[in-house]
Scaffold this active site. Structure first.
Site, PDB file in Angstrom:
ATOM      1  N   SER A 244      35.948  41.482  38.998  1.00  0.00           N
ATOM      2  CA  SER A 244      36.865  40.766  38.109  1.00  0.00           C
ATOM      3  C   SER A 244      38.167  40.328  38.786  1.00  0.00           C
ATOM      4  O   SER A 244      39.027  39.745  38.149  1.00  0.00           O
ATOM      5  CB  SER A 244      37.201  41.650  36.905  1.00  0.00           C
ATOM      6  OG  SER A 244      37.877  42.810  37.351  1.00  0.00           O
ATOM      7  N   CYS A 245      38.294  40.550  40.062  1.00  0.00           N
ATOM      8  CA  CYS A 245      39.546  40.316  40.795  1.00  0.00           C
ATOM      9  C   CYS A 245      39.566  38.928  41.446  1.00  0.00           C
ATOM     10  O   CYS A 245      38.791  38.648  42.356  1.00  0.00           O
ATOM     11  CB  CYS A 245      39.692  41.416  41.845  1.00  0.00           C
ATOM     12  SG  CYS A 245      41.021  41.182  43.016  1.00  0.00           S
ATOM     13  N   ALA A 246      40.476  38.067  40.979  1.00  0.00           N
ATOM     14  CA  ALA A 246      40.590  36.707  41.527  1.00  0.00           C
ATOM     15  C   ALA A 246      41.022  36.736  42.991  1.00  0.00           C
ATOM     16  O   ALA A 246      40.518  35.945  43.802  1.00  0.00           O
ATOM     17  CB  ALA A 246      41.574  35.891  40.698  1.00  0.00           C
TER      18      ALA A 246
ATOM     19  N   CYS B 125      40.358  38.986  45.135  1.00  0.00           N
ATOM     20  CA  CYS B 125      39.194  39.431  45.911  1.00  0.00           C
ATOM     21  C   CYS B 125      38.282  38.239  46.209  1.00  0.00           C
ATOM     22  O   CYS B 125      37.772  38.094  47.314  1.00  0.00           O
ATOM     23  CB  CYS B 125      38.415  40.502  45.160  1.00  0.00           C
ATOM     24  SG  CYS B 125      39.342  42.025  44.878  1.00  0.00           S
TER      25      CYS B 125
END
Length: 141
Positions: free
Chosen positions: A9-11, A13
């Site tokens: 869910s990490c942009a 990343c």
């Protein structure tokens, strides 16, 4: 080998992953929420930080608020155990090659993972291009 510790869910990343791919750099990616870091990996990451917990703990995470722990007062082993139990405490992405560490995505800093020789060649080419452009500008002035 570059290791990219991320979460789906990490942009930031996703940006880091795309950047590494675009540079043609080999890396291993691991979702730390579905496959948490081991004690040894946490210790390795901490050994590479400049300011310890300040670098890696996400003070904006829900877990951080719920735990209500003063990270300045706990021991190293307690910190490792807490991070091992609550991987969502970690800021992401975590990028390391065992010598260098980057927490979060920063396009200027991530260049450190490009091998030195590749950076030298690129720098040389850029210098040659700038010199050529300067010569052409003088010719037409």
């Amino acid at each position: 080998m570059i290791k990219l510790f991320s979460s789906s869910s990490c942009a930031s990343c996703r940006k880091a992953k795309t950047w590494l791919k675009n540079q043609g750099l080999e890396f291993e990616e691991r979702n730390i929420l579905t496959e948490p870091l081991t004690r040894d990996e946490i210790k390795e990451i901490l050994s590479l930080t400049e300011t310890g917990t300040e670098d890696i703990i996400s003070t904006r995470s829900k877990v951080y608020s719920k735990l209500d722990i003063d990270f300045d007062t706990i021991t190293f082993n307690e910190l490792v155990a807490i991070v091992e139990k609550h991987p969502s405490l970690l800021r992401r992405p975590i990028i390391t090659d065992g010598l260098r560490l980057q927490i979060g995505f920063n396009e200027d800093e991530i260049h450190q993972f490009i091998p030195r020789e590749v950076r030298r060649v690129a720098s040389r080419r850029m210098t040659e291009t700038l010199i050529q452009m300067d010569l052409e500008n003088k010719r037409y002035a």
